[in-house]
Design a protein around this motif. Structure first.
Motif, PDB file in Angstrom:
ATOM      1  N   GLU A   1       0.861  -1.168   0.000  1.00 23.11           N
ATOM      2  CA  GLU A   1       0.000   0.000   0.000  1.00 23.11           C
ATOM      3  C   GLU A   1       0.905   1.227   0.000  1.00 23.11           C
TER       4      GLU A   1
ATOM      5  N   ASP B   1      -2.313   3.718  -3.757  1.00 15.24           N
ATOM      6  CA  ASP B   1      -2.299   2.518  -4.590  1.00 15.24           C
ATOM      7  C   ASP B   1      -2.183   1.295  -3.694  1.00 15.24           C
ATOM      8  N   LYS B   2      -2.798   0.206  -4.132  1.00 13.02           N
ATOM      9  CA  LYS B   2      -2.683  -1.069  -3.438  1.00 13.02           C
ATOM     10  C   LYS B   2      -2.338  -2.124  -4.473  1.00 13.02           C
ATOM     11  N   VAL B   3      -1.203  -2.787  -4.271  1.00 13.88           N
ATOM     12  CA  VAL B   3      -0.698  -3.780  -5.220  1.00 13.88           C
ATOM     13  C   VAL B   3      -0.535  -5.109  -4.491  1.00 13.88           C
TER      14      VAL B   3
ATOM     15  N   SER C   1      -0.864  -7.513  -9.321  1.00 10.48           N
ATOM     16  CA  SER C   1      -2.077  -6.869  -9.803  1.00 10.48           C
ATOM     17  C   SER C   1      -2.399  -5.710  -8.880  1.00 10.48           C
ATOM     18  N   THR C   2      -3.223  -4.804  -9.380  1.00  5.58           N
ATOM     19  CA  THR C   2      -3.613  -3.643  -8.601  1.00  5.58           C
ATOM     20  C   THR C   2      -5.119  -3.443  -8.744  1.00  5.58           C
TER      21      THR C   2
ATOM     22  N   LEU D   1      -0.474  -5.997 -13.387  1.00  7.18           N
ATOM     23  CA  LEU D   1       0.537  -4.967 -13.619  1.00  7.18           C
ATOM     24  C   LEU D   1       1.119  -5.168 -15.014  1.00  7.18           C
TER      25      LEU D   1
ATOM     26  N   TYR E   1       8.342  -4.353  -9.699  1.00  9.05           N
ATOM     27  CA  TYR E   1       7.746  -3.227  -8.990  1.00  9.05           C
ATOM     28  C   TYR E   1       8.892  -2.521  -8.281  1.00  9.05           C
TER      29      TYR E   1
END
Length: 111
Positions: A23, A31-33, A64-65, A75, A80
């Protein structure tokens, strides 16, 4: 590599093969991935040619997000980046770490 960066890299290394929920809060943008971590590398800004690239931890894997509709979307790549300039810890535990950089606040948890 600075001490706090090394600590975060070590924490991530301990969770290779697991899903890390990242986060990130930067200004008014959150954003949360969800990232299946395959490995971690360090990029030192002194070792790159491009001036716009900063020191970073490069997380390798797939992720993914959540989009604006609440749907998970993949993604676009298999990495990342967490910029680590000015990195400091708020707290660290076996399943969760919080960190702050000059650009953003991060909470990383193991799912």
């Amino acid at each position: 590599m600075e001490e706090h960066v090394k600590l975060l890299a070590d924490w991530l290394d301990e969770h290779t093969g697991e899903t890390v929920v990242i986060e990130k809060q930067e200004l008014d943008d959150g954003d949360k991935v969800y990232f299946k971590l395959g490995g971690v590398d360090y990029r030192d800004s002194n070792s790159v040619i491009d001036d716009y690239l900063d020191s970073a931890l490069i997380l390798h894997g797939t992720g993914s997000t959540m989009n604006g509709d609440g749907e998970l979307v993949a993604l676009p790549g298999t990495s990342y980046e967490i910029a680590v300039s000015g990195l400091s810890f708020g707290s660290a535990g076996s399943d969760k770490v919080t960190a702050k950089t000059e650009r953003a606040n991060y909470t990383l948890t193991i799912e």
